[in-house]
Design an enzyme around this catalytic site. Sequence first.
Site, PDB file in Angstrom:
ATOM      1  N   ASP A 109      -3.681   1.132   1.806  1.00 38.56           N
ATOM      2  CA  ASP A 109      -2.363   0.377   1.751  1.00 38.56           C
ATOM      3  C   ASP A 109      -1.542   0.671   2.859  1.00 38.56           C
ATOM      4  OD1 ASP A 109      -0.900  -1.462  -0.247  1.00 38.56           O
ATOM      5  OD2 ASP A 109       0.393  -0.060   0.323  1.00 38.56           O
ATOM      6  N   GLU A 111       1.742   0.390   5.125  1.00 37.71           N
ATOM      7  CA  GLU A 111       2.905   0.031   5.124  1.00 37.71           C
ATOM      8  C   GLU A 111       3.494  -0.086   6.641  1.00 37.71           C
ATOM      9  OE1 GLU A 111       4.454  -0.758   2.450  1.00 37.71           O
ATOM     10  OE2 GLU A 111       3.176   0.487   1.134  1.00 37.71           O
ATOM     11  N   ASP A 208      -3.865  -6.478   4.649  1.00 41.34           N
ATOM     12  CA  ASP A 208      -3.925  -5.127   5.479  1.00 41.34           C
ATOM     13  C   ASP A 208      -5.212  -5.165   6.386  1.00 41.34           C
ATOM     14  OD1 ASP A 208      -2.648  -2.755   3.478  1.00 41.34           O
ATOM     15  OD2 ASP A 208      -3.191  -4.513   2.481  1.00 41.34           O
ATOM     16  N   HIS A 266       5.700   0.196  -2.945  1.00 37.82           N
ATOM     17  CA  HIS A 266       5.802  -0.104  -1.442  1.00 37.82           C
ATOM     18  C   HIS A 266       5.870   1.461  -0.855  1.00 37.82           C
ATOM     19  CE1 HIS A 266       6.307  -4.255  -2.124  1.00 37.82           C
ATOM     20  NE2 HIS A 266       7.524  -4.212  -2.546  1.00 37.82           N
ATOM     21  N   ASP A 271       1.284   3.190  -3.575  1.00 35.62           N
ATOM     22  CA  ASP A 271       0.580   2.082  -4.083  1.00 35.62           C
ATOM     23  C   ASP A 271      -0.837   2.420  -4.279  1.00 35.62           C
ATOM     24  OD1 ASP A 271       2.896   0.502  -3.940  1.00 35.62           O
ATOM     25  OD2 ASP A 271       2.973  -0.230  -1.898  1.00 35.62           O
TER      26      ASP A 271
HETATM   27  P1  AMP Z   1       3.134  -3.472   0.202  1.00 35.78           P
HETATM   28  O1  AMP Z   1       1.786  -2.818   0.501  1.00 35.78           O
HETATM   29  O2  AMP Z   1       3.346  -4.354  -0.573  1.00 35.78           O
HETATM   30  O3  AMP Z   1       3.944  -2.502  -0.004  1.00 35.78           O
HETATM   31  O4  AMP Z   1       3.535  -4.010   1.764  1.00 35.78           O
HETATM   32  C1  AMP Z   1       2.942  -3.668   2.773  1.00 35.78           C
HETATM   33  C2  AMP Z   1       4.186  -3.984   4.033  1.00 35.78           C
HETATM   34  O5  AMP Z   1       4.579  -5.516   3.615  1.00 35.78           O
HETATM   35  C3  AMP Z   1       5.476  -3.543   4.067  1.00 35.78           C
HETATM   36  O6  AMP Z   1       5.471  -2.252   4.683  1.00 35.78           O
HETATM   37  C4  AMP Z   1       6.477  -4.375   4.682  1.00 35.78           C
HETATM   38  O7  AMP Z   1       6.096  -4.340   5.818  1.00 35.78           O
HETATM   39  C5  AMP Z   1       6.011  -5.956   4.220  1.00 35.78           C
HETATM   40  N1  AMP Z   1       6.459  -6.193   2.953  1.00 35.78           N
HETATM   41  C6  AMP Z   1       6.222  -6.042   1.638  1.00 35.78           C
HETATM   42  N2  AMP Z   1       7.191  -6.587   0.971  1.00 35.78           N
HETATM   43  C7  AMP Z   1       8.159  -6.960   1.503  1.00 35.78           C
HETATM   44  C8  AMP Z   1       9.461  -7.774   1.551  1.00 35.78           C
HETATM   45  N3  AMP Z   1       9.605  -8.106   0.023  1.00 35.78           N
HETATM   46  N4  AMP Z   1       9.982  -8.162   2.620  1.00 35.78           N
HETATM   47  C9  AMP Z   1       9.749  -7.866   3.749  1.00 35.78           C
HETATM   48  N5  AMP Z   1       8.498  -7.085   3.985  1.00 35.78           N
HETATM   49  C10 AMP Z   1       7.768  -6.781   3.166  1.00 35.78           C
HETATM   50 MG    MG Z   2       2.394  -0.832   0.096  1.00 42.79          MG
HETATM   51 MG    MG Z   3      -0.017  -3.303   0.366  1.00 43.84          MG
END
Ligand code: AMP
Ligand code: MG
Ligand code: MG
Length: 296
Positions: A109, A111, A208, A266, A271
């Site tokens: 996962d 970021e 990803d 996040h 995650d």
């Molecule tokens: P996640 O794996 O869902 O935590 O998200 C991966 C990446 O997507 C994060 O590190 C952000 O760069 C982007 N991201 C996720 N959610 C958001 C959001 N609500 N607004 C903007 N960018 C987001």
């Molecule tokens: Mg994440």
């Molecule tokens: Mg993710």
Amino acid sequence: MSDVYIQKKKCGGSATVINLRLDISPMVQFIHCIKSANFLRLHRSSGLGQPLVFLFPSERGSAEFVSNRRHSDIQSLPPPVGNIMASGQQPPSRPSFHPQTYHNFLVLDFEATCDKQLIKPQEIIEFPILKLHGRTLEIESVFHTYVQPIVHSELTPFCTELTGIVQSMVDGKPTLQQALQMADDWMRNEGLLNPKVNSIFVTCGDWDLKTMLPGQCQDLGLPVPDYFKKWINLKKAYSFAMGNYPKNGLPFMVKGLNLEHIGKLHSGIDDCKNIANIMKELARRGFTFKQTGSNL
Ligand code: AMP
Ligand code: MG
Ligand code: MG
């Protein structure tokens, strides 16, 4: 570890093994129970003393405490299956999972840099992988590094708020190219590059490995290793298994399976742990994971 027996008054669902959330103020624990005609056998790690409230998975019911001694009616019940508990500890268990087709699952996962508005290019700032055993889905090894962003080297307050990653966690950390080499070294050390070992990455969504990694590698002129070119999208797997698509991703799946969310949403590593817990629960319910995406 002590067994606690609870007489069932009302319990929904037809599954023979269910998860319960056991609220013992001030602690909230996840425990396993095995349902018989009249009893639930619970396994927990500490003593009992307070009134108990049980939340059943498909309906809210109540349960009445009967005895903390072995009851003859339930002596024939099988042992509980294992689960990753909220504490990260495992109860003693003999897992009885449906066979999977992979030796290992590699939960990933990323970021990435972000702001309220879309920023371009996004750059990976956290790079975690959990190696799960293909049958038990236990975590066997962890790869984790933060990654130094180059184009937008300063993290935005929005990004820090969202991911929990502060500037000092990425400053001086490996570049993506170095992180990819470290991940490759770890894969080799774990035996994952042996052609006889069948493993596959698992991500929550397609972003990803379909978008983020190939996009940044293209920007940097880096090759994408073949092992990153096929994956299981957990949201698709969940919808095959449960019959509904998890629109908001992890929180929806965690709730839908009556699991407890671990850590910060996040945070890449947290995650991954939640993805692993969801996979373990789906496998325990009999689901077999199959590849859902490919860049090959
Ligand atoms: P996640 O794996 O869902 O935590 O998200 C991966 C990446 O997507 C994060 O590190 C952000 O760069 C982007 N991201 C996720 N959610 C958001 C959001 N609500 N607004 C903007 N960018 C987001
Ligand atoms: Mg994440
Ligand atoms: Mg993710």
